[in-house]
Every structure is written in structure tokens, then in C-alpha cells.
Design a protein around this motif. Structure first.
Motif, PDB file in Angstrom:
ATOM      1  N   TYR A 208     -21.252  21.190  -2.056  1.00  0.00           N
ATOM      2  CA  TYR A 208     -21.339  21.735  -3.412  1.00  0.00           C
ATOM      3  C   TYR A 208     -21.102  23.244  -3.421  1.00  0.00           C
ATOM      4  O   TYR A 208     -20.333  23.766  -4.235  1.00  0.00           O
ATOM      5  N   ARG A 209     -21.750  23.946  -2.497  1.00  0.00           N
ATOM      6  CA  ARG A 209     -21.586  25.402  -2.451  1.00  0.00           C
ATOM      7  C   ARG A 209     -20.134  25.781  -2.155  1.00  0.00           C
ATOM      8  O   ARG A 209     -19.584  26.706  -2.769  1.00  0.00           O
ATOM      9  N   ARG A 212     -17.846  25.083  -5.244  1.00  0.00           N
ATOM     10  CA  ARG A 212     -17.981  26.091  -6.293  1.00  0.00           C
ATOM     11  C   ARG A 212     -17.270  27.384  -5.898  1.00  0.00           C
ATOM     12  O   ARG A 212     -16.586  28.009  -6.711  1.00  0.00           O
ATOM     13  N   SER A 213     -17.417  27.785  -4.656  1.00  0.00           N
ATOM     14  CA  SER A 213     -16.804  29.021  -4.198  1.00  0.00           C
ATOM     15  C   SER A 213     -15.277  28.929  -4.196  1.00  0.00           C
ATOM     16  O   SER A 213     -14.582  29.807  -4.721  1.00  0.00           O
ATOM     17  N   LEU A 215     -13.225  26.676  -5.689  1.00  0.00           N
ATOM     18  CA  LEU A 215     -12.611  26.411  -6.985  1.00  0.00           C
ATOM     19  C   LEU A 215     -12.694  27.631  -7.900  1.00  0.00           C
ATOM     20  O   LEU A 215     -11.758  27.919  -8.652  1.00  0.00           O
ATOM     21  N   ALA A 216     -13.797  28.359  -7.825  1.00  0.00           N
ATOM     22  CA  ALA A 216     -13.921  29.576  -8.632  1.00  0.00           C
ATOM     23  C   ALA A 216     -12.870  30.600  -8.217  1.00  0.00           C
ATOM     24  O   ALA A 216     -12.289  31.290  -9.059  1.00  0.00           O
ATOM     25  N   PRO A 221     -12.048  24.756 -12.819  1.00  0.00           N
ATOM     26  CA  PRO A 221     -13.363  24.365 -13.358  1.00  0.00           C
ATOM     27  C   PRO A 221     -14.426  24.281 -12.270  1.00  0.00           C
ATOM     28  O   PRO A 221     -14.156  23.857 -11.142  1.00  0.00           O
ATOM     29  N   GLN A 222     -15.650  24.682 -12.622  1.00  0.00           N
ATOM     30  CA  GLN A 222     -16.761  24.681 -11.685  1.00  0.00           C
ATOM     31  C   GLN A 222     -17.455  23.320 -11.650  1.00  0.00           C
ATOM     32  O   GLN A 222     -17.811  22.775 -12.685  1.00  0.00           O
ATOM     33  N   GLN A 224     -20.428  20.535 -11.077  1.00  0.00           N
ATOM     34  CA  GLN A 224     -21.845  20.495 -11.427  1.00  0.00           C
ATOM     35  C   GLN A 224     -22.525  19.473 -10.524  1.00  0.00           C
ATOM     36  O   GLN A 224     -21.882  18.605  -9.945  1.00  0.00           O
TER      37      GLN A 224
END
Length: 374
Positions: A208-209, A212-213, A215-216, A221-222, A224
Motif C-alpha cells: 500500500y505504501r 501510494r508513493s 502512483l502519486a 489516482p491514489q 485506498q
């Protein structure tokens, strides 16, 4: 329960719809399914038998999609993973449903509602549930998990983890010409190549971490998530980008000992034991002479070539002391050994073999080459 699922007692169902009659088709989805199946059935991940990893491509009806989920839910005792990639749509009440090939926005009967999937999962005998949704509006499912009757609160369920590609009002992306969708492409990269750092295994929280990193950084899109209990520590793959972290106290030469706290699986623990000897710089014969009471070289060699945890702690403790670890450090290792030993199923006679796998031999060879260069 072990952080690494028991492949004999676990199941995965991978569902994807890439071709639509009235909606934009999503060609990369067709590539997602075999790629993800290849990862989950590999020895670097869950090592699932092919029969335990069902691939449902282009289901035309709700039963065609859900029958495989039902069968897996009834069979899984350890972990059940369900993945969907395709169009996520909303019905007239704003509830999420998964688009089948003939799907029409606003008409849930042209797809499969998330509620229908959830009801099957709630009746599963699995102790852990993982749901991965690579579709638009997938974040809508998070609200369902956080309601009064969350999946993890059902009898017999130790934990659940829902990973959604987009917020409840967001769009998942399938870039034109890309081999995979943006979300699943990054997921596959992480599982195949790992994430730089001191984690020996790739668990759900690390995935997950990293998602998010990465893709950002691409302006995408982030994702969830929704977690219940300890599901975030569930291991998905070996971390091929593992980098030993400096930690004190270190050995007199200045090299850092591996951190047993990063060992969430038996394989990681045994690899870390081998790394301790590489850091110490001792040959097996020299190490044998440093142990008190003496541990024979053959016993040390057998310990380093095991594929299951040692049944008792004595030889392992002597080995670590001979390498130069302090009593406090050895106690850390013992605590991890006890945790893993409690979670490890009783070994079968075949699993007692001590011959190392080719992957293990390669790992230890790399350690030795690194030591010789320093």
C-alpha cells in the motif's frame, strides 16, 4: 497464524472484464490476470498450486463470475484473495457494482453488486480475506467494510484487507497502449522486484505504501485501503530489493547485523541466520570453535541449509553467540523464532529435508561474494 499463507489451505480468484459492448473496453485488463496468477503461483510469492488460483476472464453472467468465488470461499481455511479489474459503476442508489461485458451505468442487473460478493465472503471459512479492486469508484467498497457488520468481525475471520485502486468518486486508469492498468502494473512491479529498504518480505502494508508513493509520483489516482486486525502483515512476496539496514550495536568490524524484527516468515528467518555468519566473517569451522558448548560444523551447516525452523532453540542460540551477538540481541532472535515456531504447521517428513533450494543457494552465494569483496 503465519504471515505467509499456507498454499494448501489458501485460494485466490482473479476476475477481469476487458471487453464491453456499451462501455469503453479495457485491453490491459486481459493482461493483468495471467500476470498476477503467475506471481501468486510462484515460489517467491504464495506458491499456490494452479488449481488454487482461479482465473475468471470475461464472465458473461453473475453466476459465471461468482461461482468461482463461492467455491474458493468454501475451500479456503487460511487466506482467500479476490481480485477484480474492469469497470466499476454505480446503480440508482449510488452503490458500487462490477460491470459485466453488457454493463450499463445505473443498472446493477447488468453487473455484479459488491454486496453480492461481500455476502459470499462473509460466509467463507477463511481466517483472512484480501479484496483487491482495480476499477473506477472502487473506494465505495470501503464504506461497506467500515459499517457495523465488517467482514473481519464475522465469526472465524482473523482479519480482512481491502485495497482499492481509486477513491469512492475517483477513476482507475488503463493508459492507452499500456500492457497493464496503472494500478495493477505498479502492483506487479512491487511483487516482482520488491521495494528498497530493510523489509525482507513484501506485506500488504508495504504494498500500500509503495503504491501510494509510486502512483502519486506519476500523478495517478491514489489507492485506498481498509484494514481489520493484523491483515496488513500478510506477506505477498519476497522482497527482491531488500537492503540490510544499519543498526547498532554492530560487530567490531563495523558491519551491521540483520534485524530479526524484519523476519515475518520462516524463509526470511533462515536467510537472516545465513547473513549473520556472512557478516561475522567466520568460516563454519572457525565458527564451530567459537561456540560454547561447541557446535559441530556439520550441525551448523545443517542449520544454515534448513527449509523449516529448528525444532529447538539451543543450537541456534549457540550459533548466534559464536558469531558475536550479545545476549540481548540473541534474545531478540529467540523471540522471533518462538513467534514463527508457534505459527508454523507441524512439518511433514518430506519437509525435513535440509537441501537448500536454488534460490537459497543463490542468496547465500551472493552474501559470500559480497563478504569477500569487503
Amino acid at each position: 497464524m503465519s504471515a505467509l499463507p499456507d498454499p494448501a489451505l489458501s485460494r485466490a480468484v482473479l476476475i477481469g472484464v476487458s471487453s464491453y459492448l456499451q462501455l469503453e473496453s479495457l485491453p490491459p485488463v486481459a493482461n493483468n490476470l495471467p500476470a498476477l496468477a503467475a506471481v501468486l503461483t510462484s515460489s517467491d510469492s504464495w506458491d499456490l498450486p494452479a488449481s488454487h488460483c482461479a482465473v475468471v476472464a470475461e464472465p458473461q453472467t453473475a453466476p459465471a463470475m461468482l461461482d468461482a468465488v463461492q467455491q474458493a470461499a468454501e475451500s479456503a481455511e487460511d487466506t482467500l484473495l479476490v481480485y477484480f479489474a474492469g469497470h466499476g459503476l454505480l446503480d440508482g442508489r449510488g452503490e458500487l457494482f462490477f460491470g459485466l461485458p453488457g454493463a450499463v451505468a445505473g443498472r446493477s442487473h447488468t453487473g455484479v453488486t459488491y454486496q453480492a460478493l461481500r455476502e459470499i465472503l462473509m460466509d467463507s471459512s477463511a481466517h483472512r480475506l484480501v479484496i483487491v479492486l482495480d476499477c473506477c469508484l472502487s473506494g465505495r467498497a470501503l464504506g461497506t467494510m467500515s459499517s457495523g457488520e465488517v467482514l473481519a468481525d464475522q465469526a472465524g475471520i482473523e482479519g480482512s484487507y481491502l485495497l482499492a485502486a481509486a477513491p469512492d468518486n475517483g477513476l482507475a486508469l488503463a493508459p492507452p497502449g499500456a500492457v497493464h492498468t496503472a494500478f495493477t502494473g505498479e502492483l506487479l512491479r512491487i511483487l516482482r522486484h520488491g521495494a528498497p529498504g530493510s523489509a525482507r518480505d513484501v506485506d500488504l502494508d508495504l504494498v500500500y505504501r509503495e503504491l501510494r508513493s509510486s502512483l502519486a509520483a506519476q500523478g495517478l489516482p491514489q489507492p485506498q485501503r481498509r484494514i481489520r486486525n493484523t491483515a496488513g502483515r500478510l506477506v505477498l512476496a519476497r522482497n527482491h530489493a531488500y537492503q540490510p539496514a544499519s543498526r547498532a550495536p554492530a560487530d567490531p568490524a563495523g558491519s551491521a547485523w540483520p534485524d530479526p524484527g524484519q523476519c515475518h516468515t520462516t524463509r526470511a528467518f533462515l536467510d537472516a541466520l545465513a547473513e549473520v555468519r556472512a557478516v561475522s566473517g567466520l568460516t563454519i569451522t572457525a565458527l564451530s570453535q567459537c561456540t560454547q558448548p561447541p557446535v559441530a560444523p556439520s550441525t551448523i551447516s545443517a542449520l544454515l541449509n534448513r527449509t523449516t525452523l529448528p525444532g529447538t532453540w539451543k543450537s541456534t542460540g549457540s550459533y548466534l553467540a559464536g558469531c558475536g551477538l550479545t545476549d540481548e540481541q540473541i534474545e531478540e532472535w529467540k523471540t522471533v523464532w518462538q513467534r514463527l515456531h508457534a505459527a508454523e504447521p507441524p512439518p511433514s517428513p518430506a519437509s525435513q529435508a535440509v537441501a537448500p533450494s536454488s534460490a537459497a543457494r543463490g542468496w547465500r552465494a551472493r552474501l559470500n561474494r559480497t563478504r569477500r569483496r569487503t
